[in-house]
Design a protein around this motif. Structure first.
Motif, PDB file in Angstrom:
ATOM      1  N   LEU A 171      -3.048   1.080  -5.648  1.00 42.38           N
ATOM      2  CA  LEU A 171      -4.348   0.456  -5.898  1.00 42.38           C
ATOM      3  C   LEU A 171      -4.322  -1.055  -5.691  1.00 42.38           C
ATOM      4  O   LEU A 171      -5.363  -1.716  -5.792  1.00 42.38           O
ATOM      5  N   ASN A 172      -3.131  -1.607  -5.416  1.00 43.27           N
ATOM      6  CA  ASN A 172      -3.036  -3.062  -5.215  1.00 43.27           C
ATOM      7  C   ASN A 172      -3.968  -3.531  -4.097  1.00 43.27           C
ATOM      8  O   ASN A 172      -4.081  -2.864  -3.055  1.00 43.27           O
ATOM      9  N   ILE A 173      -4.589  -4.686  -4.310  1.00 44.21           N
ATOM     10  CA  ILE A 173      -5.330  -5.319  -3.215  1.00 44.21           C
ATOM     11  C   ILE A 173      -4.346  -5.799  -2.152  1.00 44.21           C
ATOM     12  O   ILE A 173      -4.561  -5.620  -0.951  1.00 44.21           O
ATOM     13  N   HIS A 174      -3.239  -6.391  -2.619  1.00 45.93           N
ATOM     14  CA  HIS A 174      -2.188  -6.858  -1.717  1.00 45.93           C
ATOM     15  C   HIS A 174      -0.891  -6.150  -2.118  1.00 45.93           C
ATOM     16  O   HIS A 174      -0.315  -6.459  -3.161  1.00 45.93           O
ATOM     17  N   THR A 175      -0.461  -5.219  -1.308  1.00 44.16           N
ATOM     18  CA  THR A 175       0.745  -4.459  -1.645  1.00 44.16           C
ATOM     19  C   THR A 175       2.019  -5.290  -1.600  1.00 44.16           C
ATOM     20  O   THR A 175       3.051  -4.888  -2.132  1.00 44.16           O
ATOM     21  N   ALA A 176       1.968  -6.469  -0.995  1.00 41.48           N
ATOM     22  CA  ALA A 176       3.139  -7.331  -0.940  1.00 41.48           C
ATOM     23  C   ALA A 176       3.284  -8.193  -2.190  1.00 41.48           C
ATOM     24  O   ALA A 176       4.227  -8.961  -2.310  1.00 41.48           O
ATOM     25  N   LYS A 177       2.331  -8.020  -3.146  1.00 38.30           N
ATOM     26  CA  LYS A 177       2.386  -8.777  -4.397  1.00 38.30           C
ATOM     27  C   LYS A 177       2.497  -7.827  -5.578  1.00 38.30           C
ATOM     28  O   LYS A 177       1.985  -6.699  -5.533  1.00 38.30           O
ATOM     29  N   ASN A 178       3.158  -8.317  -6.639  1.00 40.12           N
ATOM     30  CA  ASN A 178       3.283  -7.517  -7.854  1.00 40.12           C
ATOM     31  C   ASN A 178       1.940  -7.408  -8.573  1.00 40.12           C
ATOM     32  O   ASN A 178       1.204  -8.386  -8.716  1.00 40.12           O
ATOM     33  N   ALA A 179       1.636  -6.191  -9.042  1.00 41.55           N
ATOM     34  CA  ALA A 179       0.458  -5.951  -9.893  1.00 41.55           C
ATOM     35  C   ALA A 179       0.913  -5.174 -11.136  1.00 41.55           C
ATOM     36  O   ALA A 179       1.725  -4.245 -11.019  1.00 41.55           O
ATOM     37  N   VAL A 180       0.419  -5.593 -12.303  1.00 36.29           N
ATOM     38  CA  VAL A 180       0.903  -4.976 -13.551  1.00 36.29           C
ATOM     39  C   VAL A 180      -0.255  -4.745 -14.509  1.00 36.29           C
ATOM     40  O   VAL A 180      -1.377  -5.215 -14.306  1.00 36.29           O
ATOM     41  N   ASP A 181       0.036  -3.978 -15.572  1.00 31.21           N
ATOM     42  CA  ASP A 181      -0.849  -3.811 -16.744  1.00 31.21           C
ATOM     43  C   ASP A 181      -2.254  -3.326 -16.412  1.00 31.21           C
ATOM     44  O   ASP A 181      -3.250  -3.997 -16.719  1.00 31.21           O
ATOM     45  N   PRO A 182      -2.412  -2.158 -15.774  1.00 33.75           N
ATOM     46  CA  PRO A 182      -3.756  -1.658 -15.485  1.00 33.75           C
ATOM     47  C   PRO A 182      -4.466  -1.241 -16.779  1.00 33.75           C
ATOM     48  O   PRO A 182      -3.834  -0.818 -17.719  1.00 33.75           O
TER      49      PRO A 182
END
Length: 456
Positions: free
Chosen positions: A445-456
């Motif tokens: 679901l990341n907008i940018h898969t090359a960046k970390n996304a946390v805590d949905p």
């Protein structure tokens, strides 16, 4: 005249000698009956001894202990050296041994010898603290074990699947040569501490209980630092009792009170926790068999409910630990209420992250009456990843579709943390990942898969 007087004195002298001899004869005669009467005079003592409880041995019993307690103890190099004292204590508590029968029984005692513990809950894994208070036989024994350390552990048995050394050899390779057993072959100890608190409950319930007494077998007690302290329901001490010393041998200590008074026993093991480097002035000890009176409900206590509690009132625990692996660390739990059928009342659904070896998996359980049951398998997109921070809710027209979102590092996207979501399919019984295919069928679901996304 003088001659007559001399004759008279001679006769008187002879008479006095005879009388004197006669005086000693009764004394000699009475000494014979006295000797023959000795057994008769001793008989009342023998009768008194046999009228006393036959299970109390004077050399091992202290009837003057605090609160009217009776103490039975013994020590020796082998199991046979203390077996009589253990049996003596069993008789004081009474028969039968009620094993793991749920509920309070009318008489008898309970025992734990650790050999029924399955391999997966023995060393090197910790034992769940309430393992011996399950609501079904043979584990319903009314005993809950806690420690200020990292957990309690039962030693591995010979031939176990993980080839873990026996008698806590997984902690110190010397221990199998030091620790003997009373009932082969498993032993019990706290880990990370030398203290265990044992609390009693009506077997198979959360209802607090009291017992008449508790006793146990120790192995390798070297110093006077190993002891039991008994407490009533108010937390008041009923007395502290030291375990007899038996270096590299076995010791037994059991205490019985006139009535059920004991709700908790604090058990001290030597001077320190088990470890790889103990020696010198350090004393470590572990335990074998536990023996205690039949748990009786504390007066006024209410039995834990057998069905889901109604709304209002106090919080009540439902079921046991939800962890799929009772020895694994679980975290990031979240709860929601919902149902797969809008016509039926909602129940609690719980999601959490749980350690599994070097990974961490996302799991979901739902309430079913007075217990929780698993819903599907792990939700991880990558089973080898450490997934974290799951969140759960219900969506759809009737809020009948459970969804879970979480994040985990993805090898597809250079180990960057990706947010994922899955919904539960009631027809298939599976969690189905949702989202656009970003690469290699991975619905990040990341907008940018090359960046970390946390805590949905």
């Amino acid at each position: 005249m003088i001659a007559l007087l001399q004759e008279f004195l001679m006769v008187l002298f002879v008479v006095l000698i005879v009388v004197a001899c006669a005086g000693t004869t009764p004394q000699a005669a009475t000494s014979v009956p006295a000797a023959t009467l000795a057994p008769t005079q001793a008989a009342p003592a023998t009768k008194a001894a046999t009228s006393a409880p036959p299970t109390i041995a004077p050399q091992a019993t202290q009837v003057s202990a605090p609160n009217g307690a009776v103490v039975v103890s013994g020590a020796g190099a082998s199991a046979d050296d203390i077996r009589a004292k253990v049996d003596e204590y069993r008789k004081l508590l009474g028969d039968p041994e009620n094993d793991g029968t749920p509920g309070t029984q009318s008489s008898g005692r309970r025992e734990i010898n650790w050999d029924t513990v399955p391999d997966e809950l023995a060393a090197p894994n910790n034992l769940p603290s309430d393992f011996f208070n399950a609501n079904a036989a043979p584990r319903a024994r009314g005993a809950v074990l806690t420690t200020p350390g990292s957990g309690v552990q039962v030693s591995a048995k010979s031939g176990n699947p993980t080839k873990t050394p026996t008698r806590f050899g997984n902690i110190n390779p010397q221990y199998p040569n030091i620790f003997k057993t009373f009932s082969p072959e498993r032993l019990f100890s706290p880990i990370g501490s030398n203290i265990v608190d044992l609390e009693f409950f009506v077997p198979g319930t959360k209802t607090p209980a009291v017992v008449r007494g508790f006793g146990a077998v120790y192995t390798d007690v070297d110093q006077k630092h190993t002891a039991f302290e008994y407490f009533d329901t108010a937390g008041s001490s009923l007395g502290k009792f030291e375990v007899p010393i038996s270096k590299n041998g076995l010791s037994f200590l059991g205490v019985v009170f006139p009535s059920p008074l004991v709700h908790k026993v604090r058990i001290a093991y030597g001077t320190t926790a088990l470890g790889p480097d103990d020696g010198g002035d350090v004393d470590v000890a572990v335990m074998d068999d536990f023996i205690y009176g039949e748990p009786q409900a504390v007066p006024g206590a209410t039995t834990a409910p057998t069905s889901a509690p109604s709304t209002g009132g106090t919080f009540v625990q439902i079921g046991e630990s939800l962890n799929h692996d009772k020895n694994a660390a679980a975290t990031d739990q979240e709860i929601a209420v919902g149902s797969l059928d809008a016509t039926k009342p909602g129940v609690a659904w719980v999601t959490w992250a749980e350690k599994q070896d070097k990974t961490q998996q996302i799991f979901v359980n739902r309430q079913n009456g007075n217990k929780f049951e698993p819903v599907g398998a792990s939700l991880n997109i990558h089973q080898s990843a450490v997934a974290e921070h799951p969140s759960i809710d219900f969506t759809g027209a009737d809020r009948a579709v459970p969804w879970v979102a979480w994040y985990e590092p993805s090898p597809t996207f250079d180990q960057q943390d990706q947010v994922f979501a899955s919904r539960f399919n009631a027809k298939t019984g599976l969690w189905t990942p949702a989202g656009k295919d970003r690469q290699q069928n991975e619905p990040s679901l990341n907008i940018h898969t090359a960046k970390n996304a946390v805590d949905p």
